[in-house]
Design an enzyme around this catalytic site. Structure first.
Site, PDB file in Angstrom:
ATOM      1  N   TRP A 160      -4.602 -10.085   3.042  1.00 51.82           N
ATOM      2  CA  TRP A 160      -4.238  -9.377   4.284  1.00 51.82           C
ATOM      3  C   TRP A 160      -3.470 -10.322   5.205  1.00 51.82           C
ATOM      4  O   TRP A 160      -4.070 -11.120   5.927  1.00 51.82           O
ATOM      5  CB  TRP A 160      -5.502  -8.874   4.989  1.00 51.82           C
ATOM      6  N   HIS A 181      -6.767  -3.681   8.331  1.00 53.53           N
ATOM      7  CA  HIS A 181      -7.223  -2.488   7.623  1.00 53.53           C
ATOM      8  C   HIS A 181      -8.229  -1.757   8.509  1.00 53.53           C
ATOM      9  O   HIS A 181      -8.622  -2.279   9.566  1.00 53.53           O
ATOM     10  CB  HIS A 181      -7.822  -2.823   6.247  1.00 53.53           C
ATOM     11  N   ARG A 207       0.187  -5.636   9.634  1.00 50.05           N
ATOM     12  CA  ARG A 207       0.229  -6.822   8.774  1.00 50.05           C
ATOM     13  C   ARG A 207       1.521  -7.566   8.973  1.00 50.05           C
ATOM     14  O   ARG A 207       2.549  -6.976   9.287  1.00 50.05           O
ATOM     15  CB  ARG A 207       0.065  -6.423   7.296  1.00 50.05           C
ATOM     16  N   GLN A 221      -4.082   3.791   7.945  1.00 51.90           N
ATOM     17  CA  GLN A 221      -5.040   3.900   6.849  1.00 51.90           C
ATOM     18  C   GLN A 221      -6.058   4.965   7.214  1.00 51.90           C
ATOM     19  O   GLN A 221      -6.251   5.277   8.388  1.00 51.90           O
ATOM     20  CB  GLN A 221      -5.786   2.573   6.633  1.00 51.90           C
ATOM     21  N   VAL A 264     -16.979  -4.611  -1.438  1.00 49.78           N
ATOM     22  CA  VAL A 264     -17.556  -3.612  -2.348  1.00 49.78           C
ATOM     23  C   VAL A 264     -17.927  -4.265  -3.676  1.00 49.78           C
ATOM     24  O   VAL A 264     -17.344  -5.267  -4.072  1.00 49.78           O
ATOM     25  CB  VAL A 264     -16.581  -2.421  -2.600  1.00 49.78           C
ATOM     26  N   ALA A 318     -17.488   3.182  -0.117  1.00 52.27           N
ATOM     27  CA  ALA A 318     -16.412   3.159   0.880  1.00 52.27           C
ATOM     28  C   ALA A 318     -15.088   3.344   0.153  1.00 52.27           C
ATOM     29  O   ALA A 318     -14.975   3.064  -1.045  1.00 52.27           O
ATOM     30  CB  ALA A 318     -16.426   1.840   1.635  1.00 52.27           C
TER      31      ALA A 318
HETATM   32  N1  PHE Z   1      -9.513  -2.071   3.178  1.00 55.43           N
HETATM   33  C1  PHE Z   1      -8.946  -2.119   1.864  1.00 55.43           C
HETATM   34  C2  PHE Z   1      -7.468  -2.519   1.971  1.00 55.43           C
HETATM   35  O1  PHE Z   1      -6.921  -2.500   3.037  1.00 55.43           O
HETATM   36  C3  PHE Z   1      -9.078  -0.803   1.138  1.00 55.43           C
HETATM   37  C4  PHE Z   1     -10.502  -0.474   0.783  1.00 55.43           C
HETATM   38  C5  PHE Z   1     -11.301   0.204   1.674  1.00 55.43           C
HETATM   39  C6  PHE Z   1     -11.034  -0.844  -0.436  1.00 55.43           C
HETATM   40  C7  PHE Z   1     -12.602   0.545   1.343  1.00 55.43           C
HETATM   41  C8  PHE Z   1     -12.334  -0.534  -0.781  1.00 55.43           C
HETATM   42  C9  PHE Z   1     -13.124   0.150   0.139  1.00 55.43           C
HETATM   43  O2  PHE Z   1      -6.848  -2.875   0.994  1.00 55.43           O
END
Ligand code: PHE
Length: 350
Positions: A160, A181, A207, A221, A264, A318
């Site tokens: 990121w 995000h 970003r 998002q 996750v 998630a």
């Molecule tokens: N936040 C992650 C991204 O920006 C996406 C994501 C969200 C992945 C929730 C898994 C669970 O790439």
């Protein structure tokens, strides 16, 4: 000396010829005062002479004088009427509306294509029992990274490219950033609510990107989070499968592949079979037959523990997706930068 009668005739001639030249009400009033005014009007003045005439002439001149008075009065009224009509006509002409001119069209506004996509996606989740929540775009390092199991100096941060706020705290650390995000809202939601939790979070992210056809430094998002007792990977699959078929069509196939996101475990990316070529391979799916539409996974036990949930009792999943990317896929848009260029030729198509 000219006789009174002759004077009447001459007065009539002058009066009528003056009257013909009159074009406005003010001149007409002056004309009337000049010839008929009670004090110094020319006609009443002449009539003062009437009693001086020999009795036999008096009647005849008297009648002539009366006739002249009537004539002047009628002349006055007719002229007044003419002047007023002319003024009215001028006014009408000035104020007239050309009803044959084409009308001016009012531009009808509409929702931005991203907003339309966000609403479409949100309404699918709302129908599945999800609540929509909102979060800050200026975030702390803690919520954007640390609480999501991404410690300082962890290489996963490279995923990121972050825009930091130019502000140092007492320890000389920059604690604030533009969220990269919507995942920090997983933490904020779990802190604020008790399970069962079902939320989606649409919002802007930022970003430090070199922009190109698929990357923008500002984009949206939609995050999703479900936490409850006994949530399993089957719930994740069932929910996201239902969502994808609602959005892309009942016949869609889904593919999950392993992917890594620190918050996750297990983590996946979810793809649908290409709706453009039905999986045989085309430009939309880069000949792979599959289109990646989101990242997802089971909420990491470290994340649950950090907000005080017992991972032995509570589990959850998630997911996160980019509405612009989904909109691009659905409408065949070839460049993400179109969304925020504010070019009406693009925006009006949706
Ligand atoms: N936040 C992650 C991204 O920006 C996406 C994501 C969200 C992945 C929730 C898994 C669970 O790439």
């Amino acid at each position: 000396m000219t006789s009174l009668k002759e004077q009447l005739v001459s007065l009539e001639r002058h009066a009528i010829s003056d009257l013909e030249k009159i074009r406005n009400e003010q001149d007409l009033d002056e004309w009337r005062i000049n010839y008929q005014g009670r004090r110094n009007g020319q006609l009443p003045k002449l009539l003062e002479e009437l009693p001086k005439l020999p009795i036999e002439d008096r009647k005849e001149v008297g009648i002539a004088a009366n006739e002249l008075r009537d004539k002047l009065e009628t002349g006055y009224k007719e002229r007044l009427q003419e002047i007023r009509t002319a003024e009215l006509q001028d006014k009408l002409l000035e104020e007239s509306i050309d009803v044959s001119l084409p009308g001016r069209k009012h531009a009808i506004g509409k929702l931005h294509p991203t907003t339309q996509t966000i609403r479409e996606i949100s309404s699918i989740f709302v129908n599945l029992g999800y609540q929509i929540v909102d979060g800050p775009e200026v975030e702390s390092d803690y919520y954007n990274f640390e609480a999501l199991n991404i410690p300082p100096d962890h290489p996963a941060r490279d995923q990121w490219d972050t825009l930091w706020l130019d502000y140092n705290n007492a320890d000389g650390i920059r604690p604030l950033l533009l969220r990269t995000h919507t995942s920090p809202m997983q933490i904020r939601t779990m802190e604020q609510q008790e399970p069962p939790i079902r939320v989606i979070v649409p919002g802007r992210c930022y970003r430090h990107e070199a922009t190109d056809a698929t990357h923008e430094s500002m984009f949206f998002q939609i995050e999703g989070l479900t936490v409850d007792k006994g949530i399993t990977f089957a719930d994740l699959k069932g929910t996201l499968y239902t969502f994808a078929r609602k959005l892309f069509g009942e016949e869609r196939k889904i593919r999950f592949r392993c992917d890594f996101f620190p918050f996750v475990e297990p983590g996946v990316d979810m793809s649908i079979d290409c709706f453009s070529c039905d999986g045989t391979g085309c430009r939309v799916c880069s000949n792979s037959g599959w289109i990646e539409i989101m990242g997802a996974g089971m909420v990491h036990p470290n994340v649950l523990e950090r907000v005080g949930y017992d991972p032995e009792i509570y589990t959850g999943f998630a997911f996160g997706m980019g509405p612009e990317r989904i909109s691009m896929l659905k409408h065949g848009i070839d460049d993400i930068r179109h969304f925020y260029n504010n070019d009406l030729r693009f925006l009006e198509q949706f």
